[in-house]
Design an enzyme around this catalytic site. Structure first.
Site, PDB file in Angstrom:
ATOM      1  N   ARG A   1      63.095  34.305  48.659  1.00 14.51           N
ATOM      2  CA  ARG A   1      61.762  34.314  49.269  1.00 14.51           C
ATOM      3  C   ARG A   1      61.858  33.773  50.691  1.00 14.51           C
ATOM      4  O   ARG A   1      62.910  33.265  51.087  1.00 14.51           O
ATOM      5  CB  ARG A   1      60.838  33.386  48.471  1.00 14.51           C
TER       6      ARG A   1
ATOM      7  N   GLY B   1      64.969  24.337  42.787  1.00 16.63           N
ATOM      8  CA  GLY B   1      64.164  23.494  43.662  1.00 16.63           C
ATOM      9  C   GLY B   1      63.965  22.091  43.102  1.00 16.63           C
ATOM     10  O   GLY B   1      62.966  21.452  43.377  1.00 16.63           O
TER      11      GLY B   1
END
Ligand code: MV4
Length: 460
Positions: free
Chosen positions: A296, A169
């Site tokens: 996720r 990320g």
């Protein structure tokens, strides 16, 4: 007659808009909800909406939303059978999923071993390359030291990127543009990897400067069905913070979207992935390369829901209960265009620093095909202890131009006021007005300083 709920009670181990999001779907499914919260969130929207709320600790995430013992205790005390981790916090921590299992709780996400394997970014890159996915040029194994670094770097050429195996990320990575930068960048990423992530592993890849950031949503059950739900473009980012996301991705070459979907399904199948997950790719012209897996539900999942009509949280919960996916690949028929804008409580005058404070006015937009996922309300105090995401405005329209116009109308309609509270709203409207964004040809470099209003807003 609707189906009986797959679980009687689900504990939501998160806060903010995603906790609200999960509670809503649970309620539709007839599932009782327990929301855990810190002292800072005792008056949160999620706490107010849930059937039951349990205070688990002080504002510091380490002592509350990241503190597994308190969350497990709350689950056992309230009779919860499953735990939804949302995104961030414990959502990609294999040990937490393992602890849930040990206490007889179903973690709503992939199995811990699978999460651990794809969570190691260097290993994920190797696994996906072995599964036949294209990856960026670079060695299959992490680099151990300076000698190997130089050999491998020469093979790749410049620019290249050094990434922490445990990062992701946008955290723990460094771009190398000159040979003088190689060793200092390696040392810096290595040090960050060790101190921040507790895993010193780093790996190298060729760096793609002007690429589209495209990710594929996958959904897999425990009975061997692995599907993709199309792609999202997340190229509009600022310092690795996504600002605008959309589905489908604009201006991909013919056949690219379908190919990425098939690659993601291949990759998910190869590691035994279950639940909802995302495969990230970089796309430059007609070239594509896998970069990482997100194990996720993602912040931007609503754009996929809007074009497919599939509630991802519902399917996550059903899959976690062992139920088969109720549709097949040919039933997934994306329609129209969905765009999401993230409204963060940040001050554009102070380099977009988070600006907590009380919301004295908070009136979200409405109208046809406008969805607002938020935990904000008039009187809510935005806390300095957490992420500054305040709301996601999501629109749907038959085509991209109408979707952009609808988004601009919705953003203009949103009333958010409070002493010291600023938001990213005007920056988002500048981006929507950018001619390059309208064309849809933009890459991750859209906001690099000088492309249109948005770039100007940033440069200033
Ligand atoms: C890259 C890349 C270019 N080349 N890797 C950023 C977030 C993480 N998921 C991976 N990211 C990237 N990895 C290689 N080999 C470009 C990005 C990237 C990016 C980089 C700089 C500024 C903005 C970016 C936005 C999206 C992706």
């Amino acid at each position: 007659m609707s189906a009986p709920p797959p679980f009687d009670t689900v504990l939501v181990a998160n806060r903010g808009e995603i906790a609200v999001r999960v509670v809503r779907t649970c309620r539709e499914m007839g599932i009782r909800t327990v929301v855990v919260h810190s002292t800072a969130d005792r008056d949160s929207a999620a706490v107010r909406m849930a059937d039951e709320a349990v205070q688990i600790g002080p504002p510091s995430p380490k002592l509350s939303y990241l503190y597994a013992p308190a969350i497990i205790e709350a689950a056992l005390a309230t009779g919860a059978r499953a735990v939804h981790p949302g995104y961030g916090f414990l959502s990609e921590v294999p040990d937490f999923a393992e602890i849930c299992a040990r206490h007889g709780l179903v973690f709503i996400g992939p199995r811990p071993e699978v999460m651990a394997r794809v969570g190691d970014k260097a290993l994920a890159r190797k696994l996906m390359a072995d599964a036949g996915l294209p990856v960026l040029p670079g060695p299959k194994e992490p680099v151990s030291g300076p000698a190997e670094l130089l050999t491998e770097a020469k093979r790749i050429g410049l620019p290249l990127i050094i990434k922490a195996s445990a990062g992701g990320g946008g955290r723990g990575m460094g771009v190398v543009r000159t040979w003088e930068d190689l060793l200092p960048t390696f040392r810096s990423v290595h040090a960050t990897a060790r101190s921040v992530f507790g895993d010193p592993g780093v790996y190298l890849e060729q760096y793609w400067e002007r690429a589209k950031h495209v990710e594929v949503q996958v959904l897999a059950d425990e009975h061997g069905t692995v599907l993709h739900l199309g792609e999202r473009d997340c190229s509009v980012q600022r310092r690795h913070q996504k600002l605008v996301e959309e589905s489908p991705a604009p201006c991909l070459p013919d056949g690219m979207a379908g190919r990425l979907g098939e690659l993601a399904v291949m990759g998910a199948r190869s590691v035994g992935y279950t639940g909802a997950g995302t495969f990230e790719f970089l796309v430059d012209g007609d070239q594509a390369a896998f970069i990482e897996v997100n194990a996720r539900l993602q912040v931007e999942h609503p754009v996929t829901e809007m074009v497919t009509g599939i509630d991802l949280v519902r399917e996550q919960i059903r899959v976690a209960a062992g139920l088969p996916l109720p549709f097949s690949q040919q039933d997934v028929l994306p329609r129209g265009v969905s765009v999401e804008c993230r409204i963060n409580a940040e001050d554009p005058e102070r380099g977009f620093a988070p600006c907590p404070g009380e919301l004295t006015e908070f009136v979200p937009p409405g109208g046809a095909f406008v969805r607002v996922d938020t935990h904000g309300y008039q009187g809510w105090r935005v806390s300095p202890d957490y992420d500054s995401l305040l709301a996601k405005v999501v629109v749907w329209a038959p085509d991209r131009e109408q979707a952009i116009a609808r988004m601009d109308r919705a953003l203009a309609e949103f009333r958010i006021r409070g002493p010291g509270v600023h938001t990213t709203r005007d920056l988002l409207r500048d981006i929507l007005a950018d001619p390059v964004f309208h064309l849809g040809t933009h890459t991750t470099s859209l906001l690099d300083g000088r492309s249109g209003q948005a770039g100007a807003a940033l440069a200033g």
